[in-house]
Design a protein around this motif. Structure first.
Motif, PDB file in Angstrom:
ATOM      1  N   LEU A   1       0.827  -1.208   0.000  1.00  0.00           N
ATOM      2  CA  LEU A   1       0.000   0.000   0.000  1.00  0.00           C
ATOM      3  C   LEU A   1       0.860   1.257   0.000  1.00  0.00           C
ATOM      4  O   LEU A   1       0.612   2.198  -0.758  1.00  0.00           O
ATOM      5  CB  LEU A   1      -0.933  -0.014   1.213  1.00  0.00           C
ATOM      6  CG  LEU A   1      -1.805   1.230   1.415  1.00  0.00           C
ATOM      7  CD1 LEU A   1      -2.760   1.411   0.248  1.00  0.00           C
ATOM      8  CD2 LEU A   1      -2.581   1.127   2.728  1.00  0.00           C
ATOM      9  N   PHE A   2       1.898   1.271   0.838  1.00  0.00           N
ATOM     10  CA  PHE A   2       2.769   2.439   0.895  1.00  0.00           C
ATOM     11  C   PHE A   2       3.528   2.619  -0.417  1.00  0.00           C
ATOM     12  O   PHE A   2       3.784   3.754  -0.834  1.00  0.00           O
ATOM     13  CB  PHE A   2       3.745   2.305   2.069  1.00  0.00           C
ATOM     14  CG  PHE A   2       3.278   2.988   3.314  1.00  0.00           C
ATOM     15  CD1 PHE A   2       3.774   4.225   3.664  1.00  0.00           C
ATOM     16  CD2 PHE A   2       2.321   2.411   4.125  1.00  0.00           C
ATOM     17  CE1 PHE A   2       3.340   4.873   4.809  1.00  0.00           C
ATOM     18  CE2 PHE A   2       1.879   3.031   5.275  1.00  0.00           C
ATOM     19  CZ  PHE A   2       2.384   4.275   5.618  1.00  0.00           C
ATOM     20  N   ALA A   3       3.900   1.508  -1.059  1.00  0.00           N
ATOM     21  CA  ALA A   3       4.603   1.624  -2.341  1.00  0.00           C
ATOM     22  C   ALA A   3       3.717   2.284  -3.381  1.00  0.00           C
ATOM     23  O   ALA A   3       4.167   3.179  -4.118  1.00  0.00           O
ATOM     24  CB  ALA A   3       5.045   0.240  -2.802  1.00  0.00           C
ATOM     25  N   HIS A   4       2.444   1.887  -3.453  1.00  0.00           N
ATOM     26  CA  HIS A   4       1.533   2.498  -4.424  1.00  0.00           C
ATOM     27  C   HIS A   4       1.230   3.956  -4.066  1.00  0.00           C
ATOM     28  O   HIS A   4       1.170   4.820  -4.948  1.00  0.00           O
ATOM     29  CB  HIS A   4       0.233   1.698  -4.496  1.00  0.00           C
ATOM     30  CG  HIS A   4       0.385   0.373  -5.192  1.00  0.00           C
ATOM     31  ND1 HIS A   4       0.729  -0.779  -4.529  1.00  0.00           N
ATOM     32  CD2 HIS A   4       0.271   0.029  -6.496  1.00  0.00           C
ATOM     33  CE1 HIS A   4       0.794  -1.773  -5.396  1.00  0.00           C
ATOM     34  NE2 HIS A   4       0.522  -1.318  -6.592  1.00  0.00           N
ATOM     35  N   LEU A   5       1.027   4.237  -2.772  1.00  0.00           N
ATOM     36  CA  LEU A   5       0.789   5.618  -2.359  1.00  0.00           C
ATOM     37  C   LEU A   5       2.002   6.496  -2.642  1.00  0.00           C
ATOM     38  O   LEU A   5       1.868   7.660  -3.027  1.00  0.00           O
ATOM     39  CB  LEU A   5       0.437   5.663  -0.870  1.00  0.00           C
ATOM     40  CG  LEU A   5      -0.927   5.098  -0.466  1.00  0.00           C
ATOM     41  CD1 LEU A   5      -1.098   5.152   1.043  1.00  0.00           C
ATOM     42  CD2 LEU A   5      -2.052   5.872  -1.156  1.00  0.00           C
TER      43      LEU A   5
END
Length: 374
Positions: A335-339
């Motif tokens: 999730l953090f990678a996509h955000l």
């Protein structure tokens, strides 16, 4: 190192390996199911699907290693607590410092193995898998854009009348050659001076070491002269030096998380110099550098289970919580990678924040259970 630390390390190693083998088997089945859709296309059969799944195992082991460390650590520590072995060791003076020292040693082999497999084994295995699929299916990797791939070649190795190139091609072959190449060359005043078209371009490292030698086979096109006249040339062999290295070009057909750290660094550096978006490759680079060390964070999250006596919680409950925590950590990382890609956050922050939060939570939980002496 004392005897109990050696015993505890052996117990954790054994269970982490057992969990890793089980997870690899489970996820290999999922990969195999995904490959079954290609059976019957060209020469892609069951044997090709099996070999392609085998080549995916190194990448899967890298992704699953922290989760295996968490679940295997919980399993081992919970058994030590259930048999009162860890409680007896604490009564004999086995304090938190010695436990953390043993934790550092038990996580070191897993971190080193993860780093080595990620850097050297995964890129080669993924490249072999891509070549196998391309040969079996009879097609090559292309692009979803109708115009193909576009790259800007800066003027770092150019001289004379050419100051910049824009290169367009349709696909990258497994041998790093390019299909259907069009090269647009511009002078320092951004005036178009030459357009060359070629059905195939071969890339090789140049003698300078900082560039590559491009050979356009059967090239033909137009030359725009300073006096306004236009002349045709070709078909002929056209060669020129470019700052676009074979690794940088092949990065277009390989996912960033399947590249080595050296190739990721070179690709991201080239994209920054060419004033193109490099966040995706920088994010993959930081993950490649820091991800192996999350095994210690997972082991730290598992260590409090050794302080919880058997009557306080069952082994099944602890393992269930460990599986949920491991999958949750994996999802939060994704999730953090996509955000980070969407919001253009600094790549080090995107990679470090989930691990730092898990580390802080694990240290707080260890302090709490150690003081309460559950």
């Amino acid at each position: 190192m004392d005897r109990f630390s050696r015993y505890m390390i052996r117990q954790v190693w054994l269970r982490v390996l057992m969990v890793l083998v089980g997870l690899l088997g489970l996820f290999a089945v999922f990969e195999m199911v995904g490959e079954l859709d290609r059976i019957g296309r060209g020469g892609f059969g069951f044997a090709a699907a099996l070999v392609a799944t085998f080549f995916r195992l190194p990448a899967l082991s890298v992704e699953l290693m922290p989760i295996a460390c968490l679940i295997g650590g919980l399993w081992a520590f919970a058994e030590l607590a259930g048999a009162s072995e860890f409680t007896a060791a604490r009564s004999a003076g086995y304090g938190p410092r010695r436990a953390l020292g043993a934790l550092a040693l038990m996580g070191l082999p897993f971190a080193l193995i993860t780093a080595c497999v990620s850097e050297w084994v995964v890129p080669r295995a993924e490249g072999e898998a891509a070549r196998l699929k391309a040969a079996a299916l009879g097609v090559q990797n292309g692009t979803s854009l109708k115009s193909g791939f576009w790259l800007r070649d800066p003027a770092s190795v150019m001289g004379g009348a050419v100051a910049e190139r824009m290169i367009n091609f349709q696909s990258v072959q497994p041998d790093q050659s390019l299909d259907t190449v069009v090269v647009y060359e511009f002078d320092p005043s951004r005036r178009l001076v030459r357009v060359a078209r070629s059905p195939r371009a071969v890339l090789a490292p140049a003698a300078t070491g900082q560039a590559s030698l491009w050979a356009l086979e059967g090239a033909q096109g137009l030359q725009f002269l300073p006096d306004g006249q236009v002349s045709r040339f070709g078909p002929s062999l056209l060669e020129f030096e470019s700052s676009l290295t074979p690794n940088a070009v092949s990065a277009l057909r390989v996912k960033p998380d399947q590249m080595s750290a050296r190739d990721l660094f070179a690709t991201s550096q080239f994209l920054r110099e060419a004033r193109q978006q490099s966040v995706r490759y920088e994010l993959a680079l930081w993950k490649k550098l820091l991800y192996p060390w999350t095994v210690w964070v997972m082991l730290l999250l598992a260590l409090p289970a050794a302080y919880v006596k058997g009557r306080t919680g069952s082994l099944g409950l602890k393992l269930g919580l460990g599986i949920a925590a491991g999958l949750g950590f994996h999802l939060v990382n994704s999730l953090f990678a996509h955000l980070g890609l969407l919001a253009a956050w600094p790549p080090p922050l995107v990679v470090l924040l989930p691990s730092a939060a898990a580390l802080l939570f694990g240290a707080s939980l260890l302090t709490w259970v150690q003081r309460r002496g559950l």
